[in-house]
Design an enzyme around this catalytic site. Structure first.
Site, PDB file in Angstrom:
ATOM      1  CD1 TRP A 109     -32.391  -2.135   7.803  1.00  0.00           C
ATOM      2  CD2 TRP A 109     -32.877  -2.687   5.773  1.00  0.00           C
ATOM      3  NE1 TRP A 109     -31.106  -1.871   6.813  1.00  0.00           N
ATOM      4  CE2 TRP A 109     -31.386  -2.164   5.687  1.00  0.00           C
ATOM      5  CE3 TRP A 109     -33.371  -3.251   4.471  1.00  0.00           C
ATOM      6  CZ2 TRP A 109     -30.749  -2.389   4.590  1.00  0.00           C
ATOM      7  CZ3 TRP A 109     -32.561  -3.172   3.390  1.00  0.00           C
ATOM      8  CH2 TRP A 109     -31.401  -2.786   3.546  1.00  0.00           C
ATOM      9  CG  ASP A 178     -35.259  -8.581   8.005  1.00  0.00           C
ATOM     10  OD1 ASP A 178     -34.186  -9.331   8.031  1.00  0.00           O
ATOM     11  OD2 ASP A 178     -35.304  -7.601   7.488  1.00  0.00           O
ATOM     12  CE  LYS A 202     -26.988  -6.932   7.624  1.00  0.00           C
ATOM     13  NZ  LYS A 202     -26.263  -5.641   7.314  1.00  0.00           N
TER      14      LYS A 202
HETATM   15  N1  PMP Z   1     -32.982  -6.591   6.672  1.00  0.00           N
HETATM   16  C1  PMP Z   1     -32.097  -6.026   7.492  1.00  0.00           C
HETATM   17  C2  PMP Z   1     -32.399  -5.588   8.810  1.00  0.00           C
HETATM   18  C3  PMP Z   1     -30.896  -5.510   7.135  1.00  0.00           C
HETATM   19  O1  PMP Z   1     -29.806  -5.058   7.694  1.00  0.00           O
HETATM   20  C4  PMP Z   1     -30.376  -5.762   5.835  1.00  0.00           C
HETATM   21  C5  PMP Z   1     -28.845  -5.394   5.194  1.00  0.00           C
HETATM   22  N2  PMP Z   1     -28.496  -4.441   5.572  1.00  0.00           N
HETATM   23  C6  PMP Z   1     -31.522  -6.372   4.957  1.00  0.00           C
HETATM   24  C7  PMP Z   1     -32.566  -6.489   4.994  1.00  0.00           C
HETATM   25  C8  PMP Z   1     -31.227  -6.509   3.208  1.00  0.00           C
HETATM   26  O2  PMP Z   1     -30.359  -7.461   3.256  1.00  0.00           O
HETATM   27  P1  PMP Z   1     -29.706  -7.795   1.892  1.00  0.00           P
HETATM   28  O3  PMP Z   1     -29.108  -6.936   1.306  1.00  0.00           O
HETATM   29  O4  PMP Z   1     -28.981  -9.428   1.935  1.00  0.00           O
HETATM   30  O5  PMP Z   1     -31.062  -7.970   1.111  1.00  0.00           O
END
Ligand code: PMP
Length: 366
Positions: A109, A178, A202
């Protein structure tokens, strides 16, 4: 007794997200669906400009502020586009023309955030876990910070790699995190952060809402080219009602925040996360059949990632787990293996059931 037929027990959802919700929250949603608060209309039909919906937004913000002790020097924004939109919105909102940003490359991520930021600014990688195949986090002492950077970005919990930053340093530049997969799972030294963002699906609700907590001094007029709906300053000025906010997702987050408060608040969430993850890591570490390559001090208490030492058995493991009501345990598509996501609503019983299943599976296939 572990089930090998199509017979099913109570199901536990280990999905990385959207993830499980507490039964009480689902029950409340069911109740409010035809008639919200005696309005005669569904929660889905409430105008966001109504007094009652404005009250819901204000209460949701107050609950969040109380749970994390957020002072008035920070704004709470309710945004759309998910954490992925924030990846691009951070440089657009926070940087002056030509300014660089620091990024910690900690896993899948973080790489996504870096890739998107590079479309808008120069990125300095302060440290990377790539050489260890993202099984450990580079220690803070090794971070090569740029004193001129507009901000320094970290991913507090690498959902796919099973790594978690357990300490947050005090930096000279604004620290941006994040926290999509571990928001509200542990208390935070909030004053160390310039900005925190987290998608809701989540630990605190359903998809559609992304929370942004931003220190007031980082708000500035939208730069040319940035849509006003994605400007932090604009949304702050309009109490996140510049345009229609994700009303249903906001309502569910309100219910989740109440559920967290009823269940002991953030410290209780942190204690439960420790209990759940210790039980599962203990099972993995006490066996030669399972292995967790992540460096123990950097392991996530939220997304527990492990492998079978005989990878050819992974599909059988997943199929039988599913038949036993242990759903969505497949690792991230880019990483493989097994991943158990243990967000706030996951009861300890769910993990105990998984451990029982793993022990039985090892006995039969080890
Ligand atoms: N950052 C992290 C740490 C994630 O786990 C996720 C989704 N799994 C995201 C960003 C992306 O989130 P979204 O799908 O809401 O854009």
């Amino acid at each position: 007794m572990v089930c090998t037929s199509s017979e099913r027990h109570t199901n536990y959802n280990f999905a990385a997200g959207p993830a499980m919700l507490p039964a009480e929250v689902l029950g409340q949603i069911r109740e409010d669906l035809p008639d919200w608060c005696g309005s005669g209309f569904s929660i889905l039909e409430q105008p966001f400009t109504s007094a009652s919906f404005k009250r819901l937004m204000a209460e949701t913000e107050e609950l969040l502020r109380a749970l994390l002790a957020i002072p008035c020097s920070y704004q709470v924004l309710f945004m759309q586009g998910g954490a992925s939109a924030q990846f691009g919105l951070l440089p657009l909102n926070l940087l002056q023309p030509g300014q660089r940003a620091d990024y910690l490359e900690s896993g899948y991520w973080a790489r996504k955030a870096i890739g998107e930021a590079r479309r808008h600014c120069a990125v300095n990688i302060i440290a990377s876990g790539a050489a260890q195949d993202f099984t450990a986090l580079p220690p803070t002492a090794q971070w090569q910070l740029d004193p001129q950077a507009g901000y320094c970005h970290v991913t507090s919990n690498e959902t796919g790699n099973g790594l978690q930053l357990h300490e947050f340093p005090e930096l000279k530049v604004p620290l941006v995190a994040d926290m999509t997969s571990d928001f509200l799972t542990r208390p935070l030294p909030l004053e160390r952060f310039g900005l925190i963002y987290a998608s809701a699906q989540k630990n605190l609700g359903v998809a559609g809402l992304c929370l942004v907590i931003i220190r007031n001094d980082l708000l500035r007029a939208p730069p040319p080219g940035l849509p006003a709906a994605f400007s932090y300053a604009m949304q702050a000025e309009q109490q996140s009602r510049f345009n229609t906010p994700p009303t249903f997702a906001l309502y569910v987050t309100g219910l989740m925040l109440r559920w967290i408060r009823r269940n002991g608040g953030v410290p209780a969430m942190a204690a439960a996360a420790q209990q759940r993850s210790r039980l599962l890591y203990g099972c993995v570490d006490h066996s030669d059949f399972y292995q967790c390559p992540q460096f123990p001090a950097d392991r996530s208490s939220i997304n527990v990632c492990f492998q079978l030492t005989e990878p050819g058995l992974t599909d059988t493991f997943l199929t039988l787990a599913e038949r036993n009501g242990l759903a969505n345990l497949r690792g991230h598509a880019a990483i493989g293996g097994i991943r158990a996501s243990l967000y706030n609503p996951m009861p300890l019983n769910g993990v105990a059931r998984l451990v029982e299943f793993m022990t039985d599976f090892e006995r039969k296939h080890g």
